[in-house]
Scaffold this motif. Structure first.
Motif, PDB file in Angstrom:
ATOM      1  N   GLU A 155       0.851  -1.189   0.000  1.00  0.00           N
ATOM      2  CA  GLU A 155       0.000   0.000   0.000  1.00  0.00           C
ATOM      3  C   GLU A 155       0.886   1.239   0.000  1.00  0.00           C
ATOM      4  OE1 GLU A 155      -3.354   0.031   2.645  1.00  0.00           O
ATOM      5  OE2 GLU A 155      -3.278   2.220   2.774  1.00  0.00           O
ATOM      6  N   LEU A 156       0.605   2.156  -0.941  1.00  0.00           N
ATOM      7  CA  LEU A 156       1.361   3.399  -1.045  1.00  0.00           C
ATOM      8  C   LEU A 156       0.488   4.592  -0.684  1.00  0.00           C
ATOM      9  CD1 LEU A 156       3.353   3.033  -4.400  1.00  0.00           C
ATOM     10  CD2 LEU A 156       4.013   2.317  -2.105  1.00  0.00           C
ATOM     11  N   LEU A 157       1.134   5.599  -0.119  1.00  0.00           N
ATOM     12  CA  LEU A 157       0.523   6.880   0.188  1.00  0.00           C
ATOM     13  C   LEU A 157       1.195   7.931  -0.681  1.00  0.00           C
ATOM     14  CD1 LEU A 157       0.488   6.544   4.079  1.00  0.00           C
ATOM     15  CD2 LEU A 157      -1.422   6.142   2.490  1.00  0.00           C
ATOM     16  N   PRO A 158       0.625   9.121  -0.819  1.00  0.00           N
ATOM     17  CA  PRO A 158       1.233  10.151  -1.659  1.00  0.00           C
ATOM     18  C   PRO A 158       2.712  10.373  -1.307  1.00  0.00           C
ATOM     19  CG  PRO A 158      -0.957  10.832  -1.046  1.00  0.00           C
ATOM     20  CD  PRO A 158      -0.656   9.579  -0.246  1.00  0.00           C
ATOM     21  N   GLY A 159       3.554  10.373  -2.358  1.00  0.00           N
ATOM     22  CA  GLY A 159       4.988  10.571  -2.197  1.00  0.00           C
ATOM     23  C   GLY A 159       5.780   9.299  -2.043  1.00  0.00           C
ATOM     24  N   ASP A 160       5.119   8.152  -1.820  1.00  0.00           N
ATOM     25  CA  ASP A 160       5.830   6.880  -1.690  1.00  0.00           C
ATOM     26  C   ASP A 160       6.294   6.395  -3.063  1.00  0.00           C
ATOM     27  OD1 ASP A 160       3.787   5.283   0.921  1.00  0.00           O
ATOM     28  OD2 ASP A 160       5.329   6.851   1.034  1.00  0.00           O
TER      29      ASP A 160
END
Length: 188
Positions: A155-160
């Motif tokens: 799972e990625l979040l903004p900027g990852d």
């Protein structure tokens, strides 16, 4: 007494490595064979995976191609690499409110394509394996997403940032509306 290994030489890995490294140098098959002091037919057989290389032949080729011996005999290791927002070596500007973070560097002779991805929740985008050697790099811009190899998505979040082999089944699943990402495909 000489120890006899139970495994045979990794012929497929050697063949792929020889082709990759020869192409990297830009030398012809004939020129590499000449410089290594081996027959062109021997190198051709090794590159096609039908030869049976000796240690001496591989040492001569590693010297000619200017690579460590191990690079010719070890299979290429494919890895998943994750850089979370705020991680990685950031270099700040003296002239502006600006910084650049190195996520990954381009290896020699790689081909890259860049894509902007826009996705919303719903059915995940399942991708069949691409050509051998493709690696995908993704930076999530907005929203939230789960992506990577089908058997181990992250799972990625903004900027990852995430990189993963693109020549295995992989997935991109938006978890929030308006999810965007930048994707770079790289082929070796």
């Amino acid at each position: 007494m000489v120890a006899v290994p139970s495994d045979r030489a990794p012929i497929a890995a050697i063949a792929a490595s020889l082709v990759r490294e020869r192409r990297r140098t830009g030398l012809s098959l004939a020129e590499v064979a000449r410089r290594a002091g081996i027959a062109k037919s021997t190198l051709s057989q090794l590159e096609s995976g039908t030869g049976n290389p000796s240690v001496e032949t591989l040492w001569a080729l590693s010297v000619t191609l200017d690579v460590p011996f191990a690079r010719l005999v070890e299979p290429t290791r494919r890895e998943v690499r994750l850089v979370r927002r705020g991680e990685g070596p950031a270099i700040a500007s003296d002239a502006a409110e600006y910084s650049a973070t190195l996520l990954t560097s381009c290896p020699p002779n790689a081909r890259r394509d860049v894509y902007l991805i826009a996705a919303d929740p719903g059915s995940p985008r399942l991708s069949d394996p691409h050509m051998h050697g493709v690696v995908e790099h993704v930076v999530l811009g907005t929203g939230r997403a789960r992506l990577g190899p089908v058997d181990d998505p992250v799972e990625l979040l903004p900027g990852d940032y995430l990189s993963y082999p693109g020549d295995v089944p992989h997935v991109f699943e938006a978890l929030e509306p308006g999810t965007t990402a930048t994707m770079i495909t790289e082929q070796y």
